[in-house]
Design a protein around this motif. Sequence first.
Motif, PDB file in Angstrom:
ATOM      1  N   GLY A 148      -7.238  -5.098   0.175  1.00 35.20           N
ATOM      2  CA  GLY A 148      -6.276  -5.398   1.176  1.00 35.20           C
ATOM      3  C   GLY A 148      -6.352  -6.400   2.247  1.00 35.20           C
ATOM      4  O   GLY A 148      -5.381  -7.127   2.718  1.00 35.20           O
ATOM      5  N   HIS A 149      -7.664  -6.080   2.789  1.00 33.87           N
ATOM      6  CA  HIS A 149      -7.925  -7.045   3.984  1.00 33.87           C
ATOM      7  C   HIS A 149      -7.796  -8.637   3.343  1.00 33.87           C
ATOM      8  O   HIS A 149      -7.195  -9.425   4.097  1.00 33.87           O
ATOM      9  CB  HIS A 149      -9.373  -6.755   4.435  1.00 33.87           C
ATOM     10  N   MET A 194      -9.227  -1.030   2.081  1.00 34.93           N
ATOM     11  CA  MET A 194      -7.677  -0.649   2.309  1.00 34.93           C
ATOM     12  C   MET A 194      -7.168  -0.345   1.079  1.00 34.93           C
ATOM     13  O   MET A 194      -7.134  -1.035   0.149  1.00 34.93           O
ATOM     14  CB  MET A 194      -7.265  -1.840   3.103  1.00 34.93           C
ATOM     15  N   SER A 195      -6.507   0.888   1.018  1.00 34.71           N
ATOM     16  CA  SER A 195      -5.612   1.128  -0.283  1.00 34.71           C
ATOM     17  C   SER A 195      -4.423   0.110  -0.228  1.00 34.71           C
ATOM     18  O   SER A 195      -4.270  -0.565   0.745  1.00 34.71           O
ATOM     19  CB  SER A 195      -5.132   2.611  -0.075  1.00 34.71           C
ATOM     20  N   LEU A 235      -1.620   1.218  -0.718  1.00 36.35           N
ATOM     21  CA  LEU A 235      -0.300   1.674   0.135  1.00 36.35           C
ATOM     22  C   LEU A 235      -0.628   1.393   1.775  1.00 36.35           C
ATOM     23  O   LEU A 235       0.243   0.913   2.312  1.00 36.35           O
ATOM     24  CB  LEU A 235      -0.598   3.432   0.292  1.00 36.35           C
ATOM     25  N   GLU A 236      -1.888   1.286   2.059  1.00 30.30           N
ATOM     26  CA  GLU A 236      -2.013   0.894   3.532  1.00 30.30           C
ATOM     27  C   GLU A 236      -1.739  -0.673   3.612  1.00 30.30           C
ATOM     28  O   GLU A 236      -1.137  -1.190   4.553  1.00 30.30           O
ATOM     29  CB  GLU A 236      -3.816   0.883   3.880  1.00 30.30           C
ATOM     30  N   ARG A 243       2.044  -0.998   3.927  1.00 36.98           N
ATOM     31  CA  ARG A 243       2.515  -0.567   5.434  1.00 36.98           C
ATOM     32  C   ARG A 243       2.103  -1.946   6.520  1.00 36.98           C
ATOM     33  O   ARG A 243       3.319  -2.067   7.149  1.00 36.98           O
ATOM     34  CB  ARG A 243       1.560   0.384   5.937  1.00 36.98           C
ATOM     35  N   HIS A 244       1.322  -2.696   6.126  1.00 36.56           N
ATOM     36  CA  HIS A 244       0.728  -3.774   6.862  1.00 36.56           C
ATOM     37  C   HIS A 244       1.864  -4.830   6.651  1.00 36.56           C
ATOM     38  O   HIS A 244       2.171  -5.703   7.736  1.00 36.56           O
ATOM     39  CB  HIS A 244      -0.705  -4.287   6.680  1.00 36.56           C
ATOM     40  N   TYR A 273       0.963   8.727  -6.882  1.00 37.56           N
ATOM     41  CA  TYR A 273       1.215   7.986  -5.400  1.00 37.56           C
ATOM     42  C   TYR A 273       2.794   7.600  -5.387  1.00 37.56           C
ATOM     43  O   TYR A 273       3.031   6.870  -4.565  1.00 37.56           O
ATOM     44  CB  TYR A 273       0.231   6.992  -5.210  1.00 37.56           C
ATOM     45  N   GLU A 323       4.837   8.287  -2.202  1.00 38.67           N
ATOM     46  CA  GLU A 323       4.346   7.440  -1.264  1.00 38.67           C
ATOM     47  C   GLU A 323       4.674   5.932  -1.163  1.00 38.67           C
ATOM     48  O   GLU A 323       4.968   5.313  -0.354  1.00 38.67           O
ATOM     49  CB  GLU A 323       2.703   7.551  -0.858  1.00 38.67           C
ATOM     50  N   VAL A 379       6.987   3.326   1.430  1.00 41.15           N
ATOM     51  CA  VAL A 379       6.437   2.075   2.025  1.00 41.15           C
ATOM     52  C   VAL A 379       7.386   0.947   1.407  1.00 41.15           C
ATOM     53  O   VAL A 379       7.114  -0.189   1.537  1.00 41.15           O
ATOM     54  CB  VAL A 379       5.057   1.546   1.858  1.00 41.15           C
TER      55      VAL A 379
END
Length: 124
Positions: free
Chosen positions: A42-43, A66-67, A69-70, A73-74, A93, A96, A100
């Motif tokens: 993710g990053h 970073m998942s 999902l995270e 969100r970003h 998931y 969830e 998002v």
Amino acid sequence: MNAPLRIFLVDDEAPARTRMRALLGDLQAELPNVITGEAANGHEGLALLAESPADVALVDIQMPQMSGLEFARHLTTLDKAPAVIFVTAHDQYAIEAFEVNALDYLLKPVRAQRLAAALAKAAA
């Protein structure tokens, strides 16, 4: 003719990204697309997306650092965020994911027609 759908891949497993590239290639005639970039987490995905915008991000959920999902969100904080389609081996998931604002949720192994249907939603 419409411009090809710009797709960004985020998956920590290289074989999964390779398979997705092959599937997208198979769908080329039916749904013109171009892969604008790939990230292993993710990053990296957030950094690269800033350089090469996309219409759709195909995102794995379980990744180190970073998942997915995270990551999604970003994306909601971006001005021109790509639509998110989760591509994962885990069905737990899904709720969830839609929280998002995921456009779709595909289970691995992904079938070409299921991917085509999800991308057609994104293109519309």
